[in-house]
Design a protein around this motif. Structure first.
Motif, PDB file in Angstrom:
ATOM      1  N   LEU A   1      48.814  24.577  36.449  1.00 35.59           N
ATOM      2  CA  LEU A   1      48.270  25.816  37.014  1.00 35.59           C
ATOM      3  C   LEU A   1      49.138  26.208  38.208  1.00 35.59           C
ATOM      4  CD1 LEU A   1      44.473  24.945  36.717  1.00 35.59           C
ATOM      5  CD2 LEU A   1      45.905  26.262  35.152  1.00 35.59           C
ATOM      6  N   SER A   2      48.642  26.021  39.439  1.00 41.87           N
ATOM      7  CA  SER A   2      49.425  26.327  40.637  1.00 41.87           C
ATOM      8  C   SER A   2      48.639  25.865  41.848  1.00 41.87           C
ATOM      9  CB  SER A   2      49.710  27.835  40.738  1.00 41.87           C
ATOM     10  OG  SER A   2      50.480  28.134  41.886  1.00 41.87           O
ATOM     11  N   GLY A   3      49.342  25.514  42.915  1.00 39.57           N
ATOM     12  CA  GLY A   3      48.678  25.151  44.161  1.00 39.57           C
ATOM     13  C   GLY A   3      48.061  23.770  44.127  1.00 39.57           C
ATOM     14  N   GLY A   4      47.313  23.432  45.193  1.00 38.36           N
ATOM     15  CA  GLY A   4      46.617  22.155  45.287  1.00 38.36           C
ATOM     16  C   GLY A   4      45.110  22.382  45.281  1.00 38.36           C
TER      17      GLY A   4
ATOM     18  N   SER B   1      47.222  42.562  40.958  1.00 37.08           N
ATOM     19  CA  SER B   1      46.629  43.220  39.798  1.00 37.08           C
ATOM     20  C   SER B   1      46.541  42.167  38.695  1.00 37.08           C
ATOM     21  CB  SER B   1      47.478  44.412  39.344  1.00 37.08           C
ATOM     22  OG  SER B   1      48.789  43.998  39.000  1.00 37.08           O
ATOM     23  N   ILE B   2      45.658  42.374  37.778  1.00 34.69           N
ATOM     24  CA  ILE B   2      45.420  41.372  36.741  1.00 34.69           C
ATOM     25  C   ILE B   2      46.578  41.376  35.742  1.00 34.69           C
ATOM     26  CG2 ILE B   2      43.858  40.644  34.905  1.00 34.69           C
ATOM     27  CD1 ILE B   2      41.594  41.947  36.449  1.00 34.69           C
ATOM     28  N   PRO B   3      47.296  40.255  35.595  1.00 34.27           N
ATOM     29  CA  PRO B   3      48.433  40.214  34.662  1.00 34.27           C
ATOM     30  C   PRO B   3      47.984  40.416  33.214  1.00 34.27           C
ATOM     31  CG  PRO B   3      48.463  38.341  36.173  1.00 34.27           C
ATOM     32  CD  PRO B   3      47.128  38.987  36.318  1.00 34.27           C
ATOM     33  N   ARG B   4      48.863  40.974  32.431  1.00 32.97           N
ATOM     34  CA  ARG B   4      48.547  41.179  31.013  1.00 32.97           C
ATOM     35  C   ARG B   4      48.593  39.869  30.235  1.00 32.97           C
ATOM     36  NH1 ARG B   4      51.637  46.738  29.044  1.00 32.97           N
ATOM     37  NH2 ARG B   4      50.519  48.197  30.444  1.00 32.97           N
ATOM     38  N   GLN B   5      49.558  39.027  30.592  1.00 32.55           N
ATOM     39  CA  GLN B   5      49.755  37.783  29.840  1.00 32.55           C
ATOM     40  C   GLN B   5      48.689  36.748  30.212  1.00 32.55           C
ATOM     41  OE1 GLN B   5      51.992  37.538  27.415  1.00 32.55           O
ATOM     42  NE2 GLN B   5      52.634  39.655  27.859  1.00 32.55           N
ATOM     43  N   ARG B   6      48.103  36.184  29.194  1.00 30.76           N
ATOM     44  CA  ARG B   6      47.026  35.208  29.417  1.00 30.76           C
ATOM     45  C   ARG B   6      47.526  33.964  30.126  1.00 30.76           C
ATOM     46  NH1 ARG B   6      42.365  33.717  25.071  1.00 30.76           N
ATOM     47  NH2 ARG B   6      41.582  31.828  26.054  1.00 30.76           N
ATOM     48  N   HIS B   7      48.738  33.497  29.812  1.00 36.83           N
ATOM     49  CA  HIS B   7      49.254  32.277  30.428  1.00 36.83           C
ATOM     50  C   HIS B   7      49.528  32.473  31.921  1.00 36.83           C
ATOM     51  CE1 HIS B   7      53.104  34.364  29.700  1.00 36.83           C
ATOM     52  NE2 HIS B   7      53.578  33.618  30.684  1.00 36.83           N
TER      53      HIS B   7
ATOM     54  N   TYR C   1      40.166  33.276  33.254  1.00 32.49           N
ATOM     55  CA  TYR C   1      41.334  34.149  33.103  1.00 32.49           C
ATOM     56  C   TYR C   1      41.212  35.436  33.920  1.00 32.49           C
ATOM     57  CZ  TYR C   1      42.538  30.998  29.328  1.00 32.49           C
ATOM     58  OH  TYR C   1      42.856  29.871  28.602  1.00 32.49           O
ATOM     59  N   TYR C   2      40.289  35.421  34.900  1.00 29.57           N
ATOM     60  CA  TYR C   2      40.155  36.576  35.785  1.00 29.57           C
ATOM     61  C   TYR C   2      40.585  36.132  37.194  1.00 29.57           C
ATOM     62  CZ  TYR C   2      38.184  40.610  38.265  1.00 29.57           C
ATOM     63  OH  TYR C   2      38.017  41.727  39.052  1.00 29.57           O
ATOM     64  N   PRO C   3      41.777  36.555  37.656  1.00 27.13           N
ATOM     65  CA  PRO C   3      42.224  36.177  39.001  1.00 27.13           C
ATOM     66  C   PRO C   3      41.472  36.978  40.066  1.00 27.13           C
ATOM     67  CG  PRO C   3      43.888  37.542  37.934  1.00 27.13           C
ATOM     68  CD  PRO C   3      42.823  37.295  36.913  1.00 27.13           C
ATOM     69  N   LEU C   4      40.800  36.292  40.975  1.00 28.56           N
ATOM     70  CA  LEU C   4      39.964  36.938  41.979  1.00 28.56           C
ATOM     71  C   LEU C   4      40.800  37.601  43.077  1.00 28.56           C
ATOM     72  CD1 LEU C   4      37.261  34.133  42.278  1.00 28.56           C
ATOM     73  CD2 LEU C   4      37.079  36.307  41.047  1.00 28.56           C
ATOM     74  N   LYS C   5      40.162  38.527  43.778  1.00 30.87           N
ATOM     75  CA  LYS C   5      40.835  39.279  44.827  1.00 30.87           C
ATOM     76  C   LYS C   5      40.862  38.522  46.155  1.00 30.87           C
ATOM     77  CE  LYS C   5      40.648  43.598  47.451  1.00 30.87           C
ATOM     78  NZ  LYS C   5      39.901  44.883  47.671  1.00 30.87           N
ATOM     79  N   SER C   6      39.747  37.873  46.503  1.00 34.62           N
ATOM     80  CA  SER C   6      39.716  37.174  47.793  1.00 34.62           C
ATOM     81  C   SER C   6      38.744  36.007  47.741  1.00 34.62           C
ATOM     82  CB  SER C   6      39.325  38.125  48.931  1.00 34.62           C
ATOM     83  OG  SER C   6      37.977  38.505  48.833  1.00 34.62           O
ATOM     84  N   THR C   7      39.034  35.011  48.562  1.00 35.22           N
ATOM     85  CA  THR C   7      38.146  33.856  48.721  1.00 35.22           C
ATOM     86  C   THR C   7      38.164  33.419  50.182  1.00 35.22           C
ATOM     87  OG1 THR C   7      39.792  32.107  48.379  1.00 35.22           O
ATOM     88  CG2 THR C   7      38.803  33.050  46.414  1.00 35.22           C
ATOM     89  N   VAL C   8      37.044  32.884  50.620  1.00 36.50           N
ATOM     90  CA  VAL C   8      36.938  32.262  51.941  1.00 36.50           C
ATOM     91  C   VAL C   8      36.141  30.976  51.771  1.00 36.50           C
ATOM     92  CG1 VAL C   8      36.023  32.454  54.279  1.00 36.50           C
ATOM     93  CG2 VAL C   8      37.028  34.460  53.185  1.00 36.50           C
TER      94      VAL C   8
END
Length: 393
Positions: free
Chosen positions: A332-335, A353-359, A374-381
Motif C-alpha cells: 500500500l503506502s506509508g506506515g 481527486s479520486i484516481p481512475r485506476q483501482r490499483h 477504494y475510496y481515498p478520503l479527503k482528510s483525517t485527524v
C-alpha cells in the motif's frame, strides 16, 4: 533589591523638617519585574542602535581610507597634488588621525555592547528567581497572548517561548494538552509539553468542550509525504500547523502512564464526516509500538482495524504486519498498524481527486467500513486524551 530616594526628594524632605536619616526601601516583585522588563527592552534597543552605528562607522572608515569618494572632491585632490608633497603628507596625517579616532570609537562601542549583554544576563538571572506564580509579561517579541487571569495556579503556557527565557527549568511544563485544559487554557494551538521521563517537545493541542486533545496525526492537503521509513515514523515529521505525524516515541511517552481515548475524525470529498473513538494503550519500540485495543469502538462506523486486539506498527523497511506473505506498508503506502492489508490505512497516499485506476486507489487514505477500501478520503485527524478525565478544578 534596594533603592534609595533621589537627591531631589531628600533635599525637599530636609527642607520640610523631615529627619535626615534615610530609610532603605524595598521594591516589590511586581516593581522588579516591570523594571527588569523595561531594562531588557532598553538594552535590546541600545544594542540595535550600536549595530547601526558600527555599520555607519565602517562605511565612513572605508571612504576615508581609500574607498569611493564623491566626484566633488576631485578638484580638492588636484589642488593638493599641485601644492606638492606637503599637502599629500598633511592629508595622509589627517586620515591617519581620523582612522585612529574611529578605532577608538569602535572599541568603546564593543565595551558598551559587552556591558549591555552582561546586563541582559543579570536581568534574566533575576527573573528566574521570581516565584512561578507571579504574573510575567511576554518579552522579546514573542506571543502577546498571555492572560494574567490564567497565571494561577500555573503559568500560562500559551506564551511559553518567552517564559522559557525567564524560567529555564522545565519542571513546570505540562505533561499534555488535557493538563493545559485543566489549568485554564481554552485556545487551540502549539504548546510545549514534557511527559514523565521525556525531553520537552511541541504538540498541537485541540481544545474542545470535553477537554484538551493532543493531535498526533493530521492529513488535510497532501503537503507532506507520508510514505516514510521507520525512523521518520518513530521521530515524527511534517508541520504542526499543517499535515504532520507527531512521532511514535512521543506518542508512547504521552500515553505510557495509563489508558487513553483515541479519537479519529474522517472526512470525504463530498463534505461528509464521521468519527471513531476507542480506548487504547501503546507499547514502546521494543514491542514495535504495538497498539492495544482496550475497549469497543464507539461511533457509527464499525471497526476497520481487524479482529486483533494487538497491532504492531509497520513501515516498508520494518514489516510487523499480521499478513505473512505480504509487506502491507510496501504493498500500500506509508506506515500503519496493519492487521491485514485491506482494513484501514490513514497514512496512505494523499489524492486530491479520486484516481481512475483501482490499483492506485487502494494506496490512498481509507477506512474500509466507511466508503470502502477504494475510496481515498479527503482528510483525517487522530488525537488522544486520558480515558479517565480529571475533575475540573
Amino acid at each position: 533589591l534596594k533603592h534609595a530616594p533621589s537627591p531631589g526628594l531628600a533635599r525637599r524632605a530636609a527642607a520640610a523638617g523631615a529627619p535626615r536619616e534615610r530609610r532603605a526601601q524595598f521594591a516589590s516583585w511586581d516593581e522588579v519585574n516591570v523594571l527588569a522588563h523595561g531594562l531588557l527592552q532598553l538594552g535590546h534597543g541600545l544594542k540595535e542602535h550600536v549595530e547601526r552605528t558600527k555599520g555607519q562607522l565602517r562605511e565612513l572608515g572605508g571612504r576615508l581610507t581609500g574607498g569611493p569618494r564623491p566626484a566633488a572632491a576631485q578638484p580638492l585632490r588636484d589642488a593638493a597634488a599641485a601644492a606638492g608633497g606637503g599637502g599629500s603628507r598633511q592629508g595622509r596625517s589627517l586620515m591617519d588621525a581620523q582612522n585612529l579616532r574611529i578605532e577608538e570609537l569602535l572599541q568603546k562601542i564593543k565595551q558598551q555592547q559587552y556591558k549591555l549583554d552582561k546586563q541582559n544576563l543579570q536581568i534574566k538571572s533575576l527573573q528566574s528567581k521570581v516565584s512561578p506564580g507571579l504574573v510575567v509579561p511576554c518579552v522579546l517579541g514573542h506571543s502577546s497572548s498571555c492572560d494574567a487571569r490564567m497565571m494561577a495556579p500555573v503559568l500560562n503556557w500559551g506564551c511559553w517561548p518567552s517564559l522559557q527565557l525567564l524560567f529555564p527549568s522545565s519542571a513546570e511544563l505540562p505533561e499534555g494538552c488535557h493538563q493545559l485544559f485543566l489549568a485554564g487554557q481554552r485556545s487551540s494551538g502549539v504548546f510545549q509539553v514534557q511527559p514523565a521521563g521525556s525531553q520537552p517537545f511541541r504538540v498541537y493541542c485541540d481544545m474542545t468542550a470535553e477537554g484538551g486533545w493532543t493531535v498526533f496525526q493530521r492529513r488535510m492537503d497532501g503537503s507532506v509525504d507520508f510514505d516514510q521509513l521507520w525512523d521518520a515514523y518513530k521521530n515524527g515529521f511534517g508541520d504542526l500547523h499543517g499535515d504532520f505525524w507527531l512521532g511514535l516515541e512521543k506518542i508512547h511517552h504521552i500515553v505510557q502512564e495509563g489508558k487513553y481515548n483515541l479519537l479519529i475524525e474522517l472526512e470525504d470529498w463530498e463534505g461528509n464526516s464521521q468519527v471513531v473513538q476507542f480506548v487504547f494503550s501503546l507499547g514502546g519500540e521494543s514491542t514495535a509500538y504495538t497498539l492495544n485495543l482496550l475497549g469497543p469502538l464507539s461511533g457509527e462506523l464499525e471497526n476497520a482495524l481487524g479482529e486483533f486486539r494487538q497491532l504492531p506498527f509497520s513501515t516498508r523497511d520494518r514489516d510487523h504486519d499480521l499478513k505473512a506473505d505480504t509487506n502491507c506498508a510496501k504493498h500500500l503506502s506509508g506506515g500503519w498498524w496493519f492487521s491485514t492489508c485491506g482494513h484501514a490505512n490513514l497514512n496512505g497516499k494523499y489524492f486530491r481527486s479520486i484516481p481512475r485506476q483501482r490499483h492506485e486507489r487502494k494506496q490512498g487514505i481509507f477506512w474500509k467500513t466507511w466508503k470502502g477500501r477504494y475510496y481515498p478520503l479527503k482528510s483525517t485527524v487522530m488525537k488522544i486524551q486520558p480515558a479517565v478525565l480529571e475533575a475540573e478544578p
